[in-house]
Design a protein around this motif. Structure first.
Motif, short mmCIF file in Angstrom:
data_model
loop_
_atom_site.label_atom_id
_atom_site.label_comp_id
_atom_site.label_asym_id
_atom_site.label_seq_id
_atom_site.Cartn_x
_atom_site.Cartn_y
_atom_site.Cartn_z
N LEU A 163 0.83 -1.20 0.00
CA LEU A 163 0.00 0.00 0.00
C LEU A 163 0.86 1.25 0.00
O LEU A 163 0.60 2.21 -0.74
N LEU A 164 1.91 1.25 0.82
CA LEU A 164 2.82 2.39 0.85
C LEU A 164 3.49 2.58 -0.50
O LEU A 164 3.68 3.71 -0.97
N LEU A 165 3.85 1.48 -1.14
CA LEU A 165 4.47 1.55 -2.46
C LEU A 165 3.55 2.23 -3.46
O LEU A 165 3.98 3.09 -4.23
N SER A 166 2.27 1.85 -3.44
CA SER A 166 1.31 2.47 -4.36
C SER A 166 1.17 3.97 -4.10
O SER A 166 1.11 4.77 -5.03
N LEU A 167 1.13 4.35 -2.82
CA LEU A 167 0.99 5.76 -2.48
C LEU A 167 2.22 6.57 -2.89
O LEU A 167 2.11 7.73 -3.26
N LEU A 168 3.39 5.94 -2.84
CA LEU A 168 4.61 6.63 -3.24
C LEU A 168 4.74 6.76 -4.75
O LEU A 168 5.19 7.78 -5.27
N VAL A 169 4.34 5.72 -5.45
CA VAL A 169 4.60 5.64 -6.89
C VAL A 169 3.55 6.38 -7.71
O VAL A 169 3.88 7.01 -8.73
N LEU A 170 2.29 6.31 -7.30
CA LEU A 170 1.22 6.89 -8.12
C LEU A 170 1.44 8.37 -8.44
O LEU A 170 1.25 8.78 -9.59
N PRO A 171 1.83 9.22 -7.47
CA PRO A 171 2.08 10.62 -7.86
C PRO A 171 3.21 10.77 -8.88
O PRO A 171 3.17 11.67 -9.72
N LEU A 172 4.20 9.89 -8.82
CA LEU A 172 5.30 9.95 -9.78
C LEU A 172 4.87 9.47 -11.16
O LEU A 172 5.52 9.81 -12.17
N TYR A 173 3.82 8.69 -11.22
CA TYR A 173 3.30 8.19 -12.50
C TYR A 173 2.49 9.24 -13.26
O TYR A 173 2.27 9.10 -14.47
N VAL A 174 2.01 10.25 -12.56
CA VAL A 174 1.05 11.19 -13.17
C VAL A 174 1.59 11.87 -14.42
O VAL A 174 0.89 11.92 -15.44
N PRO A 175 2.82 12.42 -14.44
CA PRO A 175 3.29 13.05 -15.68
C PRO A 175 3.33 12.10 -16.87
O PRO A 175 2.95 12.47 -17.99
N THR A 176 3.79 10.87 -16.63
CA THR A 176 3.82 9.89 -17.72
C THR A 176 2.41 9.59 -18.21
O THR A 176 2.17 9.47 -19.42
N LEU A 177 1.46 9.47 -17.29
CA LEU A 177 0.08 9.22 -17.66
C LEU A 177 -0.49 10.37 -18.49
O LEU A 177 -1.15 10.15 -19.52
N ILE A 178 -0.22 11.60 -18.07
CA ILE A 178 -0.77 12.77 -18.76
C ILE A 178 -0.28 12.83 -20.21
O ILE A 178 -1.07 12.94 -21.16
N PHE A 179 1.03 12.74 -20.39
CA PHE A 179 1.58 12.88 -21.75
C PHE A 179 1.32 11.64 -22.60
O PHE A 179 1.10 11.76 -23.81
N GLY A 180 1.32 10.44 -21.97
CA GLY A 180 1.02 9.24 -22.74
C GLY A 180 -0.40 9.24 -23.27
O GLY A 180 -0.65 8.94 -24.44
N ALA A 181 -1.35 9.55 -22.40
CA ALA A 181 -2.74 9.61 -22.83
C ALA A 181 -2.98 10.72 -23.84
O ALA A 181 -3.79 10.59 -24.76
N GLU A 182 -2.25 11.83 -23.69
CA GLU A 182 -2.40 12.94 -24.63
C GLU A 182 -1.89 12.57 -26.02
O GLU A 182 -2.48 12.96 -27.03
N VAL A 183 -0.80 11.82 -26.08
CA VAL A 183 -0.32 11.34 -27.38
C VAL A 183 -1.37 10.48 -28.06
O VAL A 183 -1.68 10.66 -29.25
N ALA A 184 -1.94 9.53 -27.31
CA ALA A 184 -2.95 8.65 -27.89
C ALA A 184 -4.21 9.42 -28.28
O ALA A 184 -4.81 9.15 -29.33
N ARG A 185 -4.60 10.38 -27.45
CA ARG A 185 -5.82 11.15 -27.76
C ARG A 185 -5.62 12.01 -28.99
O ARG A 185 -6.48 12.05 -29.88
N ARG A 186 -4.51 12.71 -29.05
CA ARG A 186 -4.26 13.55 -30.23
C ARG A 186 -4.12 12.71 -31.49
O ARG A 186 -4.58 13.11 -32.57
N GLY A 187 -3.46 11.58 -31.36
CA GLY A 187 -3.33 10.71 -32.52
C GLY A 187 -4.68 10.20 -33.01
O GLY A 187 -4.93 10.12 -34.22
N ALA A 188 -5.57 9.88 -32.08
CA ALA A 188 -6.89 9.40 -32.46
C ALA A 188 -7.73 10.50 -33.10
O ALA A 188 -8.55 10.23 -33.98
#
Length: 218
Positions: free
Chosen positions: A157-182
């Motif tokens: 649980l602690l691992l998830s709480l630590l990692v999820l905020p660090l994942y947010v930038p990758t999620l934002i730009f990754g989803a944006e690439v797929a959305r713009r491409g679509a």
């Protein structure tokens, strides 16, 4: 390093933390979304890139706590720390094994699962490329989080709480690439940002993870 990578791949599959668990979770997320938001294809097509990226991110979380857990439990981590291979190399191999068993199957399965969410035709290639570029960052960041929580009881649980905020930038730009491409829009800016995040994580975080492991092993 090749021997260590082969060993980790075998352990990941035998211990139940291999590609099957992540793929099953990814499939469940994609199948459940139409039940929650309705069968309207226009709505599903609009949210498909974000849903697929969120599903891939959460699937990567499932096996993070096992990156170092098995080696910690049987004492192998102490032996690896005294091996001729630098700790940074060990961390890099661990991240690579996690990506091969979790990230790569998700990358290959995502275009097929996009059919279930009525992803527009132009979006399949960009979804594949965004996940191919972005998922290594998820594995490297997750390895850093696993190094921080190694040896802790109920550290998942602690691992998830630590990692999820660090994942947010990758999620934002990754989803944006797929959305713009679509949508047929220009993808250069978010794609370069996503690539920069991945290359930066791969270049820097193994050193941080190795330093954390040395502290935890003292």
């Amino acid at each position: 390093m090749i021997a260590l990578l082969t060993r980790d791949l075998r352990l990941a599959i035998r211990a139940g933390g291999g590609f099957g668990l992540g793929l099953a979770f990814f499939l469940i997320v994609v199948v459940l979304v139409p039940f929650g938001v309705g069968p309207e294809t226009t709505l599903l097509a609009r949210i498909a890139p974000g849903i697929l990226w969120v599903g891939a991110l959460l699937a990567c979380l499932l096996s993070l706590d096992r990156i170092f857990a098995l080696d910690w439990e049987d004492g192998s981590l102490d032996l690896l720390a005294t091996a001729p291979l630098p700790m940074e190399g060990i961390v890099t191999v661990k991240a690579a094994a996690h990506w091969i068993t979790t990230g790569l199957p998700l990358v290959l399965a995502a275009p097929a699962l996009g059919l279930l969410l009525s992803l527009p035709g132009p979006g399949y290639l960009w979804l594949f490329l965004s996940l191919l570029i972005g998922t290594p960052a998820l594995s490297v960041i997750g390895t850093f989080g696993a190094a921080l929580t190694v040896g802790l009881k109920r550290g998942g649980l602690l691992l998830s709480l630590l990692v999820l905020p660090l994942y947010v930038p990758t999620l934002i730009f990754g989803a944006e690439v797929a959305r713009r491409g679509a949508d047929g829009l220009a993808v250069e800016t978010p794609l370069l940002m996503l690539a920069g995040l991945s290359f930066g994580a791969v270049a820097l975080l193994p050193f941080a993870s190795a330093a954390v492991l040395r502290i935890n092993l003292r």
